[in-house]
Design a protein around this motif. Structure first.
Motif, PDB file in Angstrom:
ATOM      1  N   SER A 149      43.954  50.526  29.193  1.00  0.00           N
ATOM      2  CA  SER A 149      43.003  50.886  30.680  1.00  0.00           C
ATOM      3  C   SER A 149      41.664  50.714  30.589  1.00  0.00           C
ATOM      4  N   SER A 150      40.770  50.544  29.005  1.00  0.00           N
ATOM      5  CA  SER A 150      39.313  50.605  29.387  1.00  0.00           C
ATOM      6  C   SER A 150      38.962  49.220  28.910  1.00  0.00           C
ATOM      7  N   ALA A 151      37.722  49.137  28.478  1.00  0.00           N
ATOM      8  CA  ALA A 151      36.685  48.041  27.745  1.00  0.00           C
ATOM      9  C   ALA A 151      37.021  47.791  26.727  1.00  0.00           C
ATOM     10  N   ILE A 152      37.028  46.781  26.307  1.00  0.00           N
ATOM     11  CA  ILE A 152      37.563  46.256  24.640  1.00  0.00           C
ATOM     12  C   ILE A 152      36.082  45.279  24.866  1.00  0.00           C
ATOM     13  N   ALA A 153      34.473  45.273  24.679  1.00  0.00           N
ATOM     14  CA  ALA A 153      33.583  44.242  24.721  1.00  0.00           C
ATOM     15  C   ALA A 153      33.492  43.478  23.114  1.00  0.00           C
ATOM     16  N   LEU A 154      33.308  42.421  22.979  1.00  0.00           N
ATOM     17  CA  LEU A 154      33.322  42.249  21.928  1.00  0.00           C
ATOM     18  C   LEU A 154      32.574  40.367  22.134  1.00  0.00           C
ATOM     19  N   PRO A 155      31.442  40.705  22.335  1.00  0.00           N
ATOM     20  CA  PRO A 155      30.770  39.075  22.657  1.00  0.00           C
ATOM     21  C   PRO A 155      30.610  38.411  21.794  1.00  0.00           C
ATOM     22  N   SER A 156      31.163  37.039  22.080  1.00  0.00           N
ATOM     23  CA  SER A 156      31.641  35.902  21.056  1.00  0.00           C
ATOM     24  C   SER A 156      31.862  36.625  19.529  1.00  0.00           C
ATOM     25  N   GLY A 157      33.149  36.942  19.940  1.00  0.00           N
ATOM     26  CA  GLY A 157      33.856  37.990  18.898  1.00  0.00           C
ATOM     27  C   GLY A 157      35.152  37.346  18.883  1.00  0.00           C
ATOM     28  N   GLN A 158      36.405  37.642  17.996  1.00  0.00           N
ATOM     29  CA  GLN A 158      37.105  37.626  18.139  1.00  0.00           C
ATOM     30  C   GLN A 158      38.309  38.513  17.949  1.00  0.00           C
ATOM     31  N   LEU A 159      40.098  39.095  18.863  1.00  0.00           N
ATOM     32  CA  LEU A 159      39.789  39.685  18.658  1.00  0.00           C
ATOM     33  C   LEU A 159      41.699  39.267  19.135  1.00  0.00           C
ATOM     34  N   TRP A 160      42.427  40.324  17.460  1.00  0.00           N
ATOM     35  CA  TRP A 160      43.751  40.401  17.848  1.00  0.00           C
ATOM     36  C   TRP A 160      44.277  41.388  18.070  1.00  0.00           C
ATOM     37  N   LEU A 161      45.457  41.428  19.447  1.00  0.00           N
ATOM     38  CA  LEU A 161      45.670  42.581  19.948  1.00  0.00           C
ATOM     39  C   LEU A 161      47.311  42.654  19.736  1.00  0.00           C
ATOM     40  N   THR A 162      48.102  43.162  18.632  1.00  0.00           N
ATOM     41  CA  THR A 162      49.616  42.653  18.296  1.00  0.00           C
ATOM     42  C   THR A 162      50.683  44.234  18.617  1.00  0.00           C
ATOM     43  N   ALA A 163      51.107  43.374  19.708  1.00  0.00           N
ATOM     44  CA  ALA A 163      52.418  44.843  19.352  1.00  0.00           C
ATOM     45  C   ALA A 163      53.613  44.313  18.845  1.00  0.00           C
ATOM     46  N   THR A 164      53.943  44.821  17.756  1.00  0.00           N
ATOM     47  CA  THR A 164      55.441  44.719  16.809  1.00  0.00           C
ATOM     48  C   THR A 164      56.773  45.183  17.531  1.00  0.00           C
ATOM     49  N   GLY A 165      56.833  46.094  18.767  1.00  0.00           N
ATOM     50  CA  GLY A 165      58.195  46.901  19.004  1.00  0.00           C
ATOM     51  C   GLY A 165      58.495  46.240  20.160  1.00  0.00           C
ATOM     52  N   PRO A 166      59.244  46.735  20.549  1.00  0.00           N
ATOM     53  CA  PRO A 166      60.124  47.241  22.553  1.00  0.00           C
ATOM     54  C   PRO A 166      59.087  47.169  23.432  1.00  0.00           C
ATOM     55  N   GLN A 167      58.236  48.051  23.049  1.00  0.00           N
ATOM     56  CA  GLN A 167      57.474  48.980  24.188  1.00  0.00           C
ATOM     57  C   GLN A 167      56.077  47.782  24.681  1.00  0.00           C
ATOM     58  N   GLY A 168      56.154  46.707  23.907  1.00  0.00           N
ATOM     59  CA  GLY A 168      54.468  45.703  24.404  1.00  0.00           C
ATOM     60  C   GLY A 168      53.923  45.908  24.296  1.00  0.00           C
ATOM     61  N   LEU A 169      52.772  44.964  24.619  1.00  0.00           N
ATOM     62  CA  LEU A 169      50.849  45.603  25.126  1.00  0.00           C
ATOM     63  C   LEU A 169      50.594  45.096  26.202  1.00  0.00           C
ATOM     64  N   VAL A 170      50.067  46.065  26.992  1.00  0.00           N
ATOM     65  CA  VAL A 170      50.002  45.855  28.227  1.00  0.00           C
ATOM     66  C   VAL A 170      48.823  46.062  28.493  1.00  0.00           C
ATOM     67  N   LEU A 171      47.518  45.808  29.312  1.00  0.00           N
ATOM     68  CA  LEU A 171      46.553  45.386  30.130  1.00  0.00           C
ATOM     69  C   LEU A 171      46.490  46.813  31.282  1.00  0.00           C
TER      70      LEU A 171
END
Length: 334
Positions: A149-171
């Motif tokens: 629910s916050s900001a994730i700021a990686l200017p010119s960067g590389q980001l991986w968000l990986t959810a491995t369970g049934p809860q999944g991934l929510v922005l």
């Protein structure tokens, strides 16, 4: 500064660290084992000062949080706050982890990996620090479930968000995940770099960008390229009600950037394809559904459902139908 390869929690205890700024790091050459589950709680609180932002900082080396059911990192103060991955290292935690700050950033060129047994949540609180976010960093976060629910700021960067369970991934609403291109001043010159890439992955659950969320890989200026946005839920559903952005102003330099969406099922695939197409002047737009029929439609036969240099739609195990509406591909391959 706390430098150690492992922080251990006793059963049912609370371990708390509080200061204006908190820095945690591993020890060079020491690799801790995998953290074990427990019932302790860990808190690190950076409160900042009137002229100094509150900062939780992770430095070089591998750090394990062992025996904790939950760990909370909070950075909020009168001059703003942030969680900063400022080294080349890793954090492994048992239980769940919450990072409470207005934004999460890296240092320049840093590479950091976070692995959490249960949930990882980036929770917005307070105002963001005005310190420059690191340029070209790489951040990987893996957990059973991920919420932002916050900001994730990686200017010119590389980001991986990986959810491995049934809860999944929510922005969630209000989140702003950005790998947009950035400008930097070197001596008397200002130079710009291409945007980076963001990978949002749920291996068995869903990926959900709620209304009010933003995922951004826009170019820094008219001479640089937009980046890549990749959303994958091969065992679940992808829903995008938020904003996808990969804008550029390259004109005759041609399209840039890519959006790739891959899921077992897609929520409202026609609207999703249109939303992705409107993110920018894309070089590549691909959408794949692994189960069931895939139907994409627009409002009329004269409306573009999607437009990009290259458009690819795939239905692995069903029929693919298009229309009313058009797919417009400006690339040589079509």
């Amino acid at each position: 500064v706390l430098a150690t390869p492992r922080i251990d929690g006793g059963a049912g205890t609370l371990l708390r660290i509080e200061a204006e700024q908190v820095r945690l790091q591993g020890v060079a050459g020491v690799t801790p084992g995998a953290p074990q589950a427990g019932s302790a709680s860990f808190e690190a609180i950076a409160r900042g000062a009137a002229a100094a932002p509150a900062r939780i900082e992770f430095g070089d080396g591998a750090l394990a949080l062992d025996g904790f059911s939950n760990s909370r990192f909070t950075a909020s103060g009168p001059a703003g706050g942030e969680v900063r991955f400022a080294g080349r290292g890793s954090l492994a935690a048992s239980g769940s982890v919450a990072m409470e700050a207005a934004r999460v950033v890296t240092g320049d060129g840093n590479r950091f990996a976070v692995t959490v047994v249960d949930r990882f949540d980036a929770v917005s609180t307070g105002t963001a620090s005005t310190a420059r976010a690191g340029f070209g960093g790489r951040l990987s976060i893996e957990a059973a479930g991920i919420g932002v629910s916050s900001a994730i700021a990686l200017p010119s960067g590389q980001l991986w968000l990986t959810a491995t369970g049934p809860q999944g991934l929510v922005l969630d609403a209000g989140s702003n995940v950005s790998v947009a291109g950035a400008q930097a001043t070197i001596g008397s010159r200002t130079v710009a770099a291409d945007a980076g890439s963001a990978h949002l992955v749920a291996t068995v659950g869903d990926v959900n960008l709620r209304a009010g969320a933003r995922l951004d890989a826009s170019a820094a200026d008219g001479q640089t390229r937009a980046g890549d946005l990749l959303i994958s839920a091969q065992g679940g559903r992808v829903t995008v009600d938020g904003t996808l952005a990969a804008t550029s102003a390259r004109g005759s330099l041609g399209p840039s950037g890519a959006i790739e969406i891959d899921a077992r099922t897609l929520e409202a695939p026609g609207a999703l394809l249109q939303r992705a197409s409107q993110a920018g002047d894309l070089e590549r737009l691909t959408m794949r559904q692994r189960a069931g029929d895939l139907q994409v439609t627009g409002a009329s036969s004269q409306q573009d459902i999607a437009s990009a240099g290259h458009v690819a739609l795939t239905a692995d195990a069903g029929d693919l139908s298009i229309g009313p509406g058009r797919l417009t591909s400006s690339g040589v391959a079509g």
